[in-house]
Scaffold this active site. Structure first.
Site, PDB file in Angstrom:
ATOM      1  N   GLN A  85      46.374   7.833  23.336  1.00  0.00           N
ATOM      2  CA  GLN A  85      45.014   8.159  23.737  1.00  0.00           C
ATOM      3  C   GLN A  85      45.069   8.911  25.065  1.00  0.00           C
ATOM      4  O   GLN A  85      45.559   8.385  26.059  1.00  0.00           O
ATOM      5  CB  GLN A  85      44.174   6.889  23.913  1.00  0.00           C
ATOM      6  CG  GLN A  85      42.750   7.194  24.364  1.00  0.00           C
ATOM      7  CD  GLN A  85      41.947   5.947  24.700  1.00  0.00           C
ATOM      8  OE1 GLN A  85      42.261   4.855  24.224  1.00  0.00           O
ATOM      9  NE2 GLN A  85      40.927   6.099  25.518  1.00  0.00           N
ATOM     10  N   CYS A  91      38.783   5.251  22.778  1.00  0.00           N
ATOM     11  CA  CYS A  91      39.565   4.182  22.127  1.00  0.00           C
ATOM     12  C   CYS A  91      38.979   3.784  20.774  1.00  0.00           C
ATOM     13  O   CYS A  91      39.716   3.395  19.869  1.00  0.00           O
ATOM     14  CB  CYS A  91      39.712   2.971  23.045  1.00  0.00           C
ATOM     15  SG  CYS A  91      38.136   2.283  23.585  1.00  0.00           S
ATOM     16  N   HIS A 162      37.757  -2.128  25.569  1.00  0.00           N
ATOM     17  CA  HIS A 162      38.786  -1.281  24.960  1.00  0.00           C
ATOM     18  C   HIS A 162      39.025  -1.705  23.514  1.00  0.00           C
ATOM     19  O   HIS A 162      39.145  -2.888  23.210  1.00  0.00           O
ATOM     20  CB  HIS A 162      40.082  -1.413  25.771  1.00  0.00           C
ATOM     21  CG  HIS A 162      41.188  -0.545  25.276  1.00  0.00           C
ATOM     22  ND1 HIS A 162      41.117   0.836  25.259  1.00  0.00           N
ATOM     23  CD2 HIS A 162      42.407  -0.865  24.751  1.00  0.00           C
ATOM     24  CE1 HIS A 162      42.239   1.327  24.755  1.00  0.00           C
ATOM     25  NE2 HIS A 162      43.030   0.320  24.439  1.00  0.00           N
ATOM     26  N   ASP A 177      47.583   0.530  19.879  1.00  0.00           N
ATOM     27  CA  ASP A 177      46.770   0.745  21.073  1.00  0.00           C
ATOM     28  C   ASP A 177      47.231   2.045  21.726  1.00  0.00           C
ATOM     29  O   ASP A 177      48.368   2.141  22.197  1.00  0.00           O
ATOM     30  CB  ASP A 177      46.960  -0.445  22.023  1.00  0.00           C
ATOM     31  CG  ASP A 177      46.203  -0.324  23.333  1.00  0.00           C
ATOM     32  OD1 ASP A 177      45.642   0.751  23.609  1.00  0.00           O
ATOM     33  OD2 ASP A 177      46.176  -1.318  24.090  1.00  0.00           O
TER      34      ASP A 177
END
Length: 228
Positions: A85, A91, A162, A177
């Site tokens: 990211q 996110c 997040h 993630d």
């Protein structure tokens, strides 16, 4: 693309509109709320569950754990679709891309759609190349701004929420993630036990941050029927 997005709301209706608008057929899959992590509430979630999105607040404790995970050696299946990211507040979008990127054999995307083209174009790229490819895409920025204008959540000043995605790939449960350098394996899993396995991981994350209440869990479930 902007350096930062408005956050995508943890709302299945908003997410479904976004997914269906960019190439996930409505009859294939949809986002649903997971109202709690105990057995009874997990049973209410439509099955089969293909992936799970978890929204949690970034705290000093979660950052400490993230850095600790970064230092551990990570081996993961080459079949795992992972990307970095590099855009602020993206996110939710990255979580959805991680979910779909690991489901291309489970769901049929609309041919020629944004998602179809994106995953075909980025299939052989590394995580940073995928992030750069996304940054250069105007269509997704427009779709993201439309989706965020449908939501009404305002983030609190002292918490930075997040999204991460959990998916089962090659018999392993992965936490995907975009702020981490790679996927984190949480051990053996299967499509039929995915939701329960994720619930255990999420429960341990929540226990480490008992002062925060800002958690949301959303499942992406395959629609029942044969899609015709």
């Amino acid at each position: 693309m902007a350096n930062s997005f408005l956050p995508l709301e943890a709302n299945p209706d908003v997410m479904n509109k976004f997914l269906w608008g960019l190439g996930l057929p409505m009859e294939e899959a949809e986002c649903c709320d997971v109202f709690g992590l105990d057995e009874e509430l997990l049973e209410m979630v439509p099955k089969p569950v293909l992936a799970v999105l978890f929204l949690y607040p970034i705290t000093a404790k979660t950052e400490e754990e993230r850095l600790q995970q970064e230092n551990e050696k990570k081996d993961y299946s080459s079949k795992v679709y992972f990307m970095k990211q590099t855009v602020g507040n993206a996110c939710g979008l990255i979580g959805l891309l991680h979910a779909l990127g690991n489901l291309t054999s489970e769901v049929k995307l609309v041919e020629g759609s944004f998602f179809d083209e994106f995953f075909k174009s980025t299939a052989s790229m590394d995580p940073l190349q995928r992030a750069a490819f996304l940054v250069n895409d105007r269509d997704v920025e427009v779709a993201h701004s439309v989706a965020t204008s449908d939501g009404d959540t305002v983030a609190s000043d002292n918490e930075d929420p997040h999204f991460i995605c959990f998916a089962c790939v090659d018999g392993q449960l992965y936490d995907l993630d975009g702020r981490k350098s790679g996927p984190i394996s949480h051990g053996v899993s299967s499509p039929s036990t995915l939701l329960r396995d994720v619930a255990k991981v999420i429960q341990s994350m929540i226990q480490k941050n008992p002062d925060s209440l800002n958690f949301s869990v959303i499942a992406i479930s395959k629609k029942s029927g044969d899609g015709h």
